[in-house]
Design a protein around this motif. Structure first.
Motif: not given
Ligand code: BG6
Length: 359
Positions: A190, A318-319
């Motif tokens: 991440q 991305i998260d």
């Protein structure tokens, strides 16, 4: 040294991908597991609530990390303004742990709380960019941001470093506690995605300058809106714009618009919407329609997975849990160029100091 950059702020914005990569290197082992002082993790593990205290941009970094700790480490979090907390202390939990966020490590408002925390005998951690600083010396534990000196008064790389380091800590604590969402969260991957995504935005800086000219060149006020993670980052985005370009800017939770703020929207009022989380994307889009119908000049920043073709800026996927790390970058650049184009001293805004050592 500023090198080729006209202002430190632009240099420091540019350094952010490298700062994140360095944090991943310094705090993760080869398998991507957080390397954190065992005593610190044990103390955190015993805590029933995490109190994050800070001022200014560091406070906003705490707000952005609240969900990260709660999701990855399953620990309830309260984020407080240090200046309020010491004198208006809320009822504390039975086993509190105190996290102080401070780029300089010298902010007096934060220190006065730490002095009390030490009197009360509770454990504490300072996350700071300044080794040997007062808050670092006086807290039980220290984690260094290793972001390199931040010279511009408006904080940029310290904000993202603080969120990234808190994410690493949350992942470490969550793994120790056997929390599934922490086990599933690949922090190294991440942070790598974030660093690459930041670089893409930085490479688009001339386009962001054009957006700053189109939307913010002469305005006296502006709004950032978002929900959840996007609300947290909206507060920091608005603060950046206020600090260096002197535009009266506010960050608002998207849904709160209809509860009053919408009366402030006039023909041409800039509203910048941040959309990164699929759970709330359509609702934020609804709020955009509401302000557009009242004449707002709307600029949208959206993450690829939830983007529309009309969005002005697209962020890499991305998260969403850590999306403030990425979504803040275009807002830093919007503030930078607005200040620059108005002819202000970007690095030294009027009336502000880098570290405030009085309460
Ligand atoms: C302010 C600075 O006075 O202090 C801000 O102008 C900063 O940029 C805030 O965010 C908190 O500082 P620190 O060093 O405690 O993170």
């Amino acid at each position: 040294e500023k090198g080729p950059f006209p202002f430190y702020m632009l240099k420091e914005i540019n350094e952010q991908p490298a700062v994140l990569r360095r944090l991943a290197q310094d705090y993760l082992d080869e398998s991507g597991k957080p390397v954190i002082e065992p005593d610190l993790l044990a103390a955190l593990d015993q805590a029933d609530r995490l109190y994050i205290l800070a001022a200014g941009t560091s406070y906003n970094a705490g707000l952005a990390a609240k969900s990260v700790f709660e999701t990855l480490a399953n620990i309830p979090v309260e984020v407080g303004l240090a200046s309020e907390f010491g004198y208006n202390t809320p009822l504390l939990s039975k086993k509190p742990f105190f996290l102080f966020l401070s780029q300089s490590g010298e902010t007096a408002d934060s220190r006065q709380v730490l002095v009390k925390v030490n009197e009360w005998g509770y454990p504490s951690l300072t996350m700071t960019n300044a080794q040997g600083s007062t808050l670092s010396r006086e807290a039980t534990y220290t984690m260094l941001l290793n972001a390199g000196p931040e010279i511009a008064v408006a904080s940029t790389k310290a904000y993202t470093a603080q969120i990234a380091l808190q994410t690493i800590l949350a992942k470490g604590l969550g793994e120790k506690r056997g929390v599934k969402s922490a086990q599933d969260f690949n922090v190294r991957e991440q942070l790598g995605l974030v660093a690459n995504g930041m670089q893409t935005i930085i490479d688009e800086k001339d386009f962001i300058n054009q957006l700053a000219q189109n939307y913010l060149a002469t305005t006296r006020n502006a709004f950032y809106i978002g929900r959840g993670y996007d609300y947290a980052v909206s507060l920091e985005a608005a603060l950046k714009l206020k600090e260096i370009s002197y535009v009266q800017a506010e960050g608002f939770a998207g849904a709160e618009l209809k509860h009053g703020t919408i009366s402030l929207i006039e023909d041409g009022t800039p509203v910048i919407a941040i959309i990164t989380d699929a759970r709330v994307a359509s609702h934020t889009r609804g709020n955009i329609q509401e302000v557009r119908a009242r004449g707002a000049h709307v600029l949208t920043i959206a993450m690829e997975a939830v983007a529309d073709k009309e969005d002005n800026l697209i962020l890499a996927d991305i998260d969403p849990l850590i999306s403030p790390l990425l979504s803040v970058v275009p807002t830093q650049l919007l503030a930078y160029y607005t200040s620059l184009n108005r002819g202000y001293d970007v690095d030294k805004p009027r009336n502000l100091a880098k570290a405030v050592t009085v309460e």
